[in-house]
Design a protein around this motif. Sequence first.
Motif, PDB file in Angstrom:
ATOM      1  N   TYR A  15       0.838  -1.207   0.000  1.00  0.00           N
ATOM      2  CA  TYR A  15       0.000   0.000   0.000  1.00  0.00           C
ATOM      3  C   TYR A  15       0.872   1.255   0.000  1.00  0.00           C
ATOM      4  O   TYR A  15       0.621   2.213  -0.742  1.00  0.00           O
ATOM      5  N   ALA A  20       3.137   5.747  -3.056  1.00  0.00           N
ATOM      6  CA  ALA A  20       4.272   6.496  -3.586  1.00  0.00           C
ATOM      7  C   ALA A  20       4.278   6.478  -5.117  1.00  0.00           C
ATOM      8  O   ALA A  20       4.538   7.498  -5.745  1.00  0.00           O
ATOM      9  N   ARG A  27      -3.987   3.257 -11.507  1.00  0.00           N
ATOM     10  CA  ARG A  27      -5.043   3.124 -12.518  1.00  0.00           C
ATOM     11  C   ARG A  27      -4.960   1.787 -13.255  1.00  0.00           C
ATOM     12  O   ARG A  27      -5.954   1.257 -13.712  1.00  0.00           O
ATOM     13  N   GLN A  47       2.380   2.835   9.552  1.00  0.00           N
ATOM     14  CA  GLN A  47       2.853   4.130  10.049  1.00  0.00           C
ATOM     15  C   GLN A  47       4.364   4.277   9.917  1.00  0.00           C
ATOM     16  O   GLN A  47       4.884   5.380   9.880  1.00  0.00           O
ATOM     17  N   PHE A  49       6.170   3.819   7.509  1.00  0.00           N
ATOM     18  CA  PHE A  49       6.601   4.386   6.231  1.00  0.00           C
ATOM     19  C   PHE A  49       6.166   5.847   6.171  1.00  0.00           C
ATOM     20  O   PHE A  49       5.086   6.150   5.709  1.00  0.00           O
ATOM     21  N   ASP A  50       6.980   6.731   6.696  1.00  0.00           N
ATOM     22  CA  ASP A  50       6.609   8.137   6.600  1.00  0.00           C
ATOM     23  C   ASP A  50       7.172   8.694   5.299  1.00  0.00           C
ATOM     24  O   ASP A  50       7.774   7.988   4.504  1.00  0.00           O
ATOM     25  N   GLU A  51       6.923   9.997   5.097  1.00  0.00           N
ATOM     26  CA  GLU A  51       7.222  10.582   3.795  1.00  0.00           C
ATOM     27  C   GLU A  51       8.715  10.598   3.469  1.00  0.00           C
ATOM     28  O   GLU A  51       9.105  10.807   2.334  1.00  0.00           O
TER      29      GLU A  51
ATOM     30  N   LYS B  59     -11.813  10.518   3.629  1.00  0.00           N
ATOM     31  CA  LYS B  59     -11.878   9.080   3.370  1.00  0.00           C
ATOM     32  C   LYS B  59     -13.352   8.648   3.312  1.00  0.00           C
ATOM     33  O   LYS B  59     -14.150   9.035   4.149  1.00  0.00           O
ATOM     34  N   GLN B  94      -4.758   9.807  -0.675  1.00  0.00           N
ATOM     35  CA  GLN B  94      -5.831   8.843  -0.434  1.00  0.00           C
ATOM     36  C   GLN B  94      -7.197   9.540  -0.413  1.00  0.00           C
ATOM     37  O   GLN B  94      -8.204   8.949  -0.805  1.00  0.00           O
ATOM     38  N   TRP B  97      -8.334   9.948  -3.957  1.00  0.00           N
ATOM     39  CA  TRP B  97      -8.917   8.724  -4.527  1.00  0.00           C
ATOM     40  C   TRP B  97     -10.385   8.582  -4.121  1.00  0.00           C
ATOM     41  O   TRP B  97     -11.202   8.101  -4.896  1.00  0.00           O
ATOM     42  N   ARG B 101     -14.138   8.954  -6.602  1.00  0.00           N
ATOM     43  CA  ARG B 101     -15.237   7.970  -6.642  1.00  0.00           C
ATOM     44  C   ARG B 101     -16.599   8.636  -6.439  1.00  0.00           C
ATOM     45  O   ARG B 101     -17.613   7.957  -6.362  1.00  0.00           O
ATOM     46  N   GLU B 118      -1.632  13.750  -7.475  1.00  0.00           N
ATOM     47  CA  GLU B 118      -2.249  13.581  -8.793  1.00  0.00           C
ATOM     48  C   GLU B 118      -3.756  13.460  -8.659  1.00  0.00           C
ATOM     49  O   GLU B 118      -4.276  13.119  -7.591  1.00  0.00           O
ATOM     50  N   ASP B 120      -7.263  12.262 -11.217  1.00  0.00           N
ATOM     51  CA  ASP B 120      -7.791  11.808 -12.498  1.00  0.00           C
ATOM     52  C   ASP B 120      -9.200  12.365 -12.653  1.00  0.00           C
ATOM     53  O   ASP B 120     -10.163  11.827 -12.099  1.00  0.00           O
ATOM     54  N   SER B 435       5.222  12.926  11.239  1.00  0.00           N
ATOM     55  CA  SER B 435       3.816  13.264  11.037  1.00  0.00           C
ATOM     56  C   SER B 435       3.023  11.966  10.910  1.00  0.00           C
ATOM     57  O   SER B 435       3.567  10.928  10.605  1.00  0.00           O
ATOM     58  N   ASP B 436       1.741  12.066  11.161  1.00  0.00           N
ATOM     59  CA  ASP B 436       0.958  10.844  11.138  1.00  0.00           C
ATOM     60  C   ASP B 436       0.308  10.606   9.786  1.00  0.00           C
ATOM     61  O   ASP B 436      -0.382   9.632   9.589  1.00  0.00           O
ATOM     62  N   LYS B 438       0.579  10.214   5.543  1.00  0.00           N
ATOM     63  CA  LYS B 438       1.556   9.687   4.594  1.00  0.00           C
ATOM     64  C   LYS B 438       1.617  10.561   3.356  1.00  0.00           C
ATOM     65  O   LYS B 438       0.614  10.863   2.738  1.00  0.00           O
ATOM     66  N   PHE B 439       2.776  10.979   3.030  1.00  0.00           N
ATOM     67  CA  PHE B 439       2.950  11.738   1.800  1.00  0.00           C
ATOM     68  C   PHE B 439       4.327  11.409   1.261  1.00  0.00           C
ATOM     69  O   PHE B 439       5.324  11.540   1.956  1.00  0.00           O
ATOM     70  N   PHE B 440       4.361  10.936   0.064  1.00  0.00           N
ATOM     71  CA  PHE B 440       5.650  10.578  -0.498  1.00  0.00           C
ATOM     72  C   PHE B 440       6.061  11.618  -1.519  1.00  0.00           C
ATOM     73  O   PHE B 440       5.379  11.800  -2.529  1.00  0.00           O
TER      74      PHE B 440
END
Lengths: 109, 490
Positions: A15, A20, A27, A47, A49-51, B59, B94, B97, B101, B118, B120, B435-436, B438-440
């Motif tokens: 996930y 990422a 898609r 958790q 996996f942080d940024e 969410k 998230q 996404w 929907r 991103e 769509d 941070s709690d 998630k951002f990549f």
Amino acid sequence: MEEHMNKSQVYAEVYAALSALGGEYIRKTPQKVLDVIADRRDKQYGQKFDENTPLNEKTLSKEAIAMLASLKLDYWCKTALEKQTLQDLLSLHDKKSSRQSVPKDNKKA
Amino acid sequence: MENDELIKLPISLTVAVCHELKDKHGIDKGNFGGLRFTNEELAKITELDLEGPRAGDLKDIHKLFPNLRGLSIKNRTIDNEYHYINEIRSIKQQDVWSIERCKNLERLSITNQEFISEIDLGKLPKLFDVNISNNASLATIDGIDKLSELFSLACYGNEWLQEIKNLDKAIVQNKDNFSKVKLDVQLFPKAIGYNHLDGTYNQEAFDALEQEKHIVKWCEFLRHDNFKGDKNVEIDTYNMCKMHNKACQILHDILPKNSSKFDTIVAVERYLAENVTYDDDTFKSRHTKSVAGKDDKATARVVQYFDGANSAYCCLVDNNCVCEGYARGEQYLLGLKGIQAKTVNCVGGKDNLRLFDQKNADNYIDNFFHFTLSSNAHSIIRIDDYYGLYSDPCWNATHYQRGDKSMPYTLLTKEDICKDHTLSSREAGYDKVPSDYKFFPQRVKASLEKSIRHNALFKNTQASDVKAQRAALQQDVMGIVRGANGRTYE
């Protein structure tokens, strides 16, 4: 990452990788598969996996990497050649692994 | 049992839902704290205006609000670039996404959300009013050509936007619907389907923009100023074409055929150094430039031109701008050659106050304002398509015009540029506060994508492991859909 992973932890890692990778990869993956990965993942474990965590063979488990490989084979490969290349690579590792294990067994015998 | 059916929402949604219920349905839910809603109440909601939602707030929004037609998400604080990451309010990918929907959505506005990468739009075919602006990390907008009833489109200030596929096609197919179009200056080449390899473009899209010239505006969203508000440069299609043609002419004049990326970058920076002068008047008058009297014809056609000296337009057309103009001008020129680059805000000077020292973290914002007031707020460029190296075209130009033609600020590593520039916290990567959500960031995405594409990630993976994981996934998927997706698994 040698420790044994349970399924929900593997999903948490996949996930994170999908988050990422984003767009194109998500898609191309069927919604039902995405739903399974999102719904059954271990959120607590995710958790970690942080940024700022790089996602590579050091931080991802071999199970998660294998699942990513299956997603690549099933959904992400753009050409037959790309798919064949990956299949060949994976088979090669299987052969190498079996070759390494045979002599050890022979010695014991 | 009735309580089991009551739904508690995040505070941002609770506030918006309460307003909506009260204003449109006369239902007063009283104080916000601890409020819960019935499914029936949520089904009444058709519009949501959210101010400062947090990551994860949206969410399952598609399940909660089945009749949602309009969604607006905004955040008042604009200058997130200098904040620590855990101080910034934003939805995350998230959440996007979930938004994708909401199939009945007709109006969508997402502005100033730091952590989305991103969207769509093709998944929301009923959209007719779209505003996607000032989302700092947004890299891709997809599916815009699948919207056939667009009458309002705004897309600007998304600083990392690299891909907005088929914008030209969307413009052509909606040309008779449009009543308002506001696009970023940097998007003009994409809007006319400009091909950087051969210089051709989509004539039909260009004609559509010309035809709708009264309703199409081109803007550059510049930095937010707490005292003066947003610094928004806005020009019309006439001036946009003027700038684009000048940029094409510049590239034609300075570049030989098939020049390499490196040669292109150096030639562009040399052109700017030789031809564009620093706008001292504007700088001394606190960035309140007026172009009146300089070029009457242009001025008459410029719709709104506050603080224009920071713009690519001033750089390329007037040959006179301040630091940000150099960076944006270079970004436009490189973009025409297919080289992705980004304007980066910083402070001219070394971080002598040790702003990014963790010991100073509590006073970070105060220190930063002290530093910017006493020094020089500045802009440089990061060239993503050339190893992410940095250039400072403004300082190059000032050196060049004083006789030092060595172009010392060309293609420097982050370490080198930081010797005499203080990058914003976002750019510097010093925002590593736990941070709690998630951002990549792009760098994590790019690295993972590359290792998957080249199979480097699978260098120790065996076919048997893949088969086992595929079977495990299959088992769970089949448990849900029982093979309804038609896919067969080995």
